[in-house]
Design an enzyme around this catalytic site. Structure first.
Site, PDB file in Angstrom:
ATOM      1  N   GLU A  99      47.466  75.159   6.989  1.00  0.00           N
ATOM      2  CA  GLU A  99      45.963  74.882   7.336  1.00  0.00           C
ATOM      3  C   GLU A  99      45.429  75.509   8.893  1.00  0.00           C
ATOM      4  OE1 GLU A  99      45.205  71.105   6.511  1.00  0.00           O
ATOM      5  OE2 GLU A  99      46.889  70.290   7.603  1.00  0.00           O
ATOM      6  N   GLY A 131      50.345  69.152  16.218  1.00  0.00           N
ATOM      7  CA  GLY A 131      50.912  68.265  17.196  1.00  0.00           C
ATOM      8  C   GLY A 131      52.053  68.753  17.865  1.00  0.00           C
ATOM      9  N   ASN A 132      52.582  67.960  18.947  1.00  0.00           N
ATOM     10  CA  ASN A 132      54.031  68.392  19.650  1.00  0.00           C
ATOM     11  C   ASN A 132      55.194  68.619  18.933  1.00  0.00           C
ATOM     12  OD1 ASN A 132      52.925  68.705  22.205  1.00  0.00           O
ATOM     13  ND2 ASN A 132      52.158  66.542  22.345  1.00  0.00           N
ATOM     14  N   GLY A 176      51.535  70.555  10.244  1.00  0.00           N
ATOM     15  CA  GLY A 176      50.547  69.636  11.086  1.00  0.00           C
ATOM     16  C   GLY A 176      50.425  70.171  12.292  1.00  0.00           C
ATOM     17  N   GLY A 224      44.990  67.380   5.930  1.00  0.00           N
ATOM     18  CA  GLY A 224      45.515  68.170   4.847  1.00  0.00           C
ATOM     19  C   GLY A 224      46.922  67.631   4.302  1.00  0.00           C
ATOM     20  N   ASN A 244      42.899  59.378  13.419  1.00  0.00           N
ATOM     21  CA  ASN A 244      42.117  60.519  13.215  1.00  0.00           C
ATOM     22  C   ASN A 244      41.780  60.450  11.743  1.00  0.00           C
ATOM     23  OD1 ASN A 244      42.707  61.379  15.933  1.00  0.00           O
ATOM     24  ND2 ASN A 244      44.642  62.351  15.339  1.00  0.00           N
ATOM     25  N   LYS A 282      54.709  53.788  22.053  1.00  0.00           N
ATOM     26  CA  LYS A 282      54.193  52.713  23.035  1.00  0.00           C
ATOM     27  C   LYS A 282      55.364  52.068  23.776  1.00  0.00           C
ATOM     28  CE  LYS A 282      49.630  52.640  21.932  1.00  0.00           C
ATOM     29  NZ  LYS A 282      48.781  53.145  22.923  1.00  0.00           N
TER      30      LYS A 282
END
Length: 508
Positions: free
Chosen positions: A294, A271-272, A269, A388, A384, A408
Site C-alpha cells: 500500500e 515505520g522504522n 507497513g 491495511g 493510529n 516505554k
C-alpha cells in the site's frame, strides 16, 4: 502563467482562492479528501476550512464535518481541522496527535476499518452520501482528465460519488508522474462483479488518469506546497536484529522450497522497523524481488535503485524529505518501476491472495497465543488504526508481525498473557518477530504457540513472568486447550496503569 497546469478551458474559469472554495463546504457535510500517509492530500482548502470553522465557532455557531480520506494525512489537514474542533467523525485511519487526543477524549467519533473496505462500503451506502470531495492533482488535461499525484487512495470513489468537487492543482507535484498511475474502473457492486484481470503485481489493468464530470467541479484552487512526511530514524540495533531474524527465516523458507528464490510480492507497513527490514534486504543476497503493497517508503526506493527490487506497486508514498528529493531527481528511473493504484486495488483481498503476498506489519503487542493488538494502547487509547494490515494478514501467503519486545523504556512488555484489544486473531498470524528472536507459529496448537512466543520473542525481564503465568494457567485454567487465568489475564496492563510499569514490585 500560474494556471498553466489547467488545460481544460471551462475549468480554467473556475479558479478561486482557497477561502472561496472552503466556503462551499457547509456544516454537517460528509467531506471526502485525498491523501494517503502524508502524500497527495489537499494543502490549502483544509486550512482555509479550519479558519472558517474557527470564525463560525467564535460567533457561537456549530460547524463540524464528517471526514473521509484514504488513510492518514498531515497537520495541514487532520491537524488543522481537529485543532478547531471541526470534525464530528473521522475514518478510516489517522496519525495526527490533535485528532488522536480528541478521539481518546471521546469528542470525535472514529471509525477504524480495513483500508480495502472503505471504497466498497461507501459504494454500498453504509455511510452518508458524499457532499463534497476535495482532491489534489498535478494537472488537468484538455479533456478534463485529472493527473494524480503521489497518492491515489480512494480518489476514484470520491470523484465518482461526490455531489460537488473541489480540485487543488499542486504545482509542487511533478507533472512527469503522468503515466505512473494505473486507475482501474472495472469494479462493480454485487452481484455484477467480475474477476479483476491481474495475474502479476506489475500488470497494468486501468488508465493513467482520474476522470470526473467537469460539471461537478465547483472550484479549482492553485497550490504550490510539498507533501509532509516524517523522516525515518537511523536503523538502531534492535531494528537491525529484528530485520536479521526475519531475513534468516526467509532464507530458510527458500532453502526448504516453500518460497521461490525471489520470494513472493512483499507488503510492508510504515515505520522504522519495516524500513529496517527493507534496508536489510538490500544486502541479503536476494535479487529480483517484487513489492505489492500500500505504501512505498525510503527502503523500497533504495531496493529499486540497487536492482534488488524489480518493481513496486502501491497506492501512496511515505518518503522522508531526503527520499522525496531522490524520487524527484530520478523520476524518469522510478516511473518505469513504480505503479500507483487505487487502494481498493492495492489492498484488495482477492489480489493479495492470488499474488501470495508476504505481509510485514508492526504491532503494539502480541499475546501468548499469537493474537495481535496493533491499534489500542492498554485496550482503550487508539494509536493510529488498523490500516491495511488486516487486508494482508488474513489473505497473504505469510503474515509477519514485528515489534521490539518492550516499549516505554522497558516498562511495557510487547508480549503479554492476553492482548488488551484484538485486531488480528491467532488464526491470521503466522510469524512474530522481536529483537529477541522469531516465533514461527504455523502448524502449532495454542500451547505450542505459547511456548514458542515465550522462548523466542519475550524480553528476558518478562520471560519468567510469562512462563509462570502459562504454567499456572495450564494447571488451573477452566480448560486446557487455550489456558488462561481470567482474573490475571489483563493484570499486566492494569499494573502499568496503576504503577507505570508491567514489572511486579519485586522486580523493579
Amino acid at each position: 502563467m500560474p494556471d498553466s497546469r489547467i488545460h481544460h478551458a471551462t475549468l480554467r474559469q473556475r479558479v478561486v482562492d482557497a477561502a472561496h472554495a472552503a466556503a462551499l463546504i457547509q456544516p454537517g457535510e460528509t467531506v471526502a479528501m485525498s491523501g494517503f500517509t502524508g502524500s497527495g492530500y489537499p494543502k490549502a482548502v483544509p486550512q482555509a476550512l479550519a479558519a472558517h470553522i474557527a470564525q463560525t465557532h467564535a460567533r457561537g455557531e456549530a460547524f463540524r464535518i464528517q471526514l473521509l480520506t484514504g488513510a492518514s494525512t498531515a497537520p495541514e489537514l487532520d491537524g488543522a481541522l481537529a485543532q478547531v474542533d471541526g470534525l464530528a467523525m473521522r475514518m478510516p485511519f489517522q496519525s495526527d496527535p490533535n485528532a488522536r487526543k480528541q478521539i481518546n477524549a471521546g469528542k470525535l467519533d472514529y471509525l477504524d476499518i480495513h483500508l480495502s473496505h472503505v471504497a466498497q462500503h461507501v459504494w454500498f451506502g453504509f455511510y452518508n452520501e458524499i457532499d463534497t470531495a476535495v482532491v489534489e492533482v498535478s494537472a488537468i488535461l484538455e479533456d478534463g482528465a485529472l493527473v494524480p499525484t503521489t497518492s491515489v487512495g480512494n480518489n476514484k470513489t470520491w470523484l465518482d460519488l461526490a455531489k460537488k468537487v473541489i480540485i487543488e492543482v499542486n504545482q509542487w507535484q511533478p507533472v512527469e508522474m503522468l503515466g505512473m498511475h494505473d486507475i482501474y474502473y472495472g469494479t462493480a457492486l454485487p452481484p455484477h462483479r467480475l474477476p479483476i484481470p491481474m495475474a502479476h503485481g506489475d500488470d497494468r489493468i486501468g488508465q493513467t488518469t482520474l476522470r470526473c464530470d467537469p460539471d461537478k467541479i465547483a472550484a479549482v484552487v492553485l497550490t504550490d506546497a510539498p507533501d509532509r512526511n516524517s523522516p525515518f530514524n537511523p536503523v538502531d540495533a534492535d531494528s537491525a536484529r529484528i530485520a536479521g531474524h526475519l531475513i534468516d527465516f526467509l532464507k530458510h523458507e527458500v532453502a526448504r522450497g516453500r518460497l521461490p528464490a525471489n520470494l513472493l510480492p512483499l507488503q510492508s507497513g510504515v515505520g522504522n522497523i519495516p524500513n529496517a527490514v527493507l534496508a536489510g534486504l538490500a544486502s541479503s543476497g536476494f535479487h529480483g524481488l517484487e513489492a505489492y503493497t500500500e505504501v512505498i517508503q525510503d527502503g523500497m526506493l533504495e531496493l529499486l535503485k540497487s536492482g534488488v527490487l524489480r518493481y513496486a506497486s502501491c497506492t501512496g508514498f511515505a518518503f522522508s524529505p531526503e527520499a522525496n528529493e531522490e524520487f524527484r531527481r530520478n523520476l524518469a528511473f522510478y516511473r518505469s518501476r513504480i505503479i500507483l493504484r487505487s487502494q481498493e486495488i492495492s489492498n484488495h483481498p482477492e489480489l493479495v491472495r492470488r499474488l501470495g503476498c508476504i505481509g510485514m506489519n508492526g504491532m503494539l503487542e502480541a499475546d501468548l497465543y499469537g493474537n495481535i493488538n496493533s491499534t489500542h494502547v492498554m485496550g482503550s487509547s487508539i494509536m493510529n488504526g488498523i490500516g491495511g494490515s488486516g487486508d494482508f494478514a488474513r489473505n497473504g501467503f505469510l503474515s509477519v508481525f514485528l515489534s521490539t519486545s518492550t516499549a516505554k523504556h522497558g516498562s511495557i512488555s510487547s508480549i503479554v498473557p492476553m492482548v488488551s484489544h484484538v485486531d488480528h486473531t491467532e488464526h491470521d498470524v503466522a510469524v512474530i518477530v522481536t529483537e529477541q528472536g522469531l516465533a514461527d507459529l504455523r502448524g502449532l496448537s495454542p500451547k505450542q504457540r505459547a511456548r514458542a512466543v515465550i522462548s523466542h520473542c519475550a524480553h528476558p525481564d518478562y520471560r519468567d513472568g510469562l512462563q509462570d503465568y502459562f504454567d499456572r494457567a495450564c494447571r488451573d485454567s477452566y480448560a486446557k486447550h487455550t489456558p488462561h487465568l481470567l482474573p490475571e489475564a489483563l493484570s499486566w496492563h492494569q499494573r502499568w496503569l496503576q504503577t507505570g510499569t508491567m514489572q511486579p514490585s519485586a522486580n523493579r
